[in-house]
Scaffold this active site. Sequence first.
Site, PDB file in Angstrom:
ATOM      1  N   SER A  19      -9.715   3.154   2.170  1.00  0.00           N
ATOM      2  CA  SER A  19      -9.911   4.040   1.025  1.00  0.00           C
ATOM      3  C   SER A  19      -8.765   5.048   0.948  1.00  0.00           C
ATOM      4  CB  SER A  19     -11.267   4.730   1.160  1.00  0.00           C
ATOM      5  OG  SER A  19     -11.541   5.536   0.044  1.00  0.00           O
ATOM      6  N   TYR A  68      -6.297   5.634  -9.644  1.00  0.00           N
ATOM      7  CA  TYR A  68      -6.300   5.364  -8.204  1.00  0.00           C
ATOM      8  C   TYR A  68      -7.520   5.991  -7.516  1.00  0.00           C
ATOM      9  CZ  TYR A  68      -4.559   5.218  -3.375  1.00  0.00           C
ATOM     10  OH  TYR A  68      -4.418   4.988  -2.028  1.00  0.00           O
ATOM     11  N   LYS A  83     -10.704   4.098  -5.612  1.00  0.00           N
ATOM     12  CA  LYS A  83     -11.020   4.269  -4.187  1.00  0.00           C
ATOM     13  C   LYS A  83     -12.445   4.832  -4.004  1.00  0.00           C
ATOM     14  CE  LYS A  83      -7.334   2.574  -2.250  1.00  0.00           C
ATOM     15  NZ  LYS A  83      -7.433   1.348  -1.423  1.00  0.00           N
ATOM     16  N   VAL A 138       0.267   8.371   4.767  1.00  0.00           N
ATOM     17  CA  VAL A 138       1.038   7.492   5.640  1.00  0.00           C
ATOM     18  C   VAL A 138       2.427   7.250   5.060  1.00  0.00           C
ATOM     19  CG1 VAL A 138       1.062   5.244   6.792  1.00  0.00           C
ATOM     20  CG2 VAL A 138      -1.108   6.389   6.347  1.00  0.00           C
ATOM     21  N   THR A 144       4.613   5.188   3.880  1.00  0.00           N
ATOM     22  CA  THR A 144       4.809   3.836   3.344  1.00  0.00           C
ATOM     23  C   THR A 144       5.533   3.930   2.010  1.00  0.00           C
ATOM     24  OG1 THR A 144       2.737   3.893   2.106  1.00  0.00           O
ATOM     25  CG2 THR A 144       2.628   2.984   4.331  1.00  0.00           C
TER      26      THR A 144
END
Length: 254
Positions: A138, A152, A156, A183, A185
């Site tokens: 999530s 988004y 989630k 994170v 990414t």
Amino acid sequence: MARLVNLEILTFFLGIGHSIVTQILKKEPTAKVVGVSRSEEPLKQLASEYPERFVYVAGDLLNDDTSKEVIKKTIDTFGHIHGVVLNAGVLEPVASIADANIDDWKKLYEINVLSPLSLASKAIPYLRFTSGRLVFVSSGASVSNYRGWGAYGSSKAAINHLAASIAAEEPGLFSISIAPGVVDTDMQVQIREKHKPNMSEENHKKFTTLKETGQLLPAHVPAAVLANLALYGQGDDINGKYLRYNALELDSYK
Ligand SMILES: *[C@@H]1O[C@H](CO)[C@@H](O)[C@H](O)[C@H]1NC(C)=O
């Protein structure tokens, strides 16, 4: 915590998923994993590294036949499913609700909600045999509001609800929804470089500051918790819940 033997873990990965897969394979020498992603190269690499324990389906879960193929491949190759990690997520469209483009929203919902739903739904009959686990990835955005992130965040929130619904419907199964933190990414690159115009100054700055001060999480940190939950997740106290990866309740999975 009890160790299980002969675990076959079915994993859907994009991004953080790669770290979840490698940690499962390293942590638990008896675990076998089926990976699914649109990009074949990292899957091929894992298959050559772990020829006995890793197989994959290169495909897009937007196509319902892909999730059927994943389930079939898992059962044909390893015979059981003990755990599924559902790690799908795109951030775009980033735009206010007043400017919503419904086709863009549909695409996001197909990737973030309907693809995991399809795979989870097809896995459940097999997970009933093993008292297996579903681990949904999530986001903190599922429970807080950022301007422009309605698509988004609401997708989630739907994921949190899926995890909770499964816990209510499937007495033997374990199901949980986990926010992996912020994170480091590609999604963060997009937020910093592309989405400033449709975000609030304050929210955008929060993310750029995390990067500048070296506070973005390396993927392996939340991936360790997700991997441990896929392997060993259990307990009425956390079943069906939405939790952050670093929640106290998850101490034994860190
Ligand atoms: C920002 O929102 C507008 C609609 O208001 C949209 O046309 C545009 O593509 C969005 N920008 C990005 C980078 O997504």
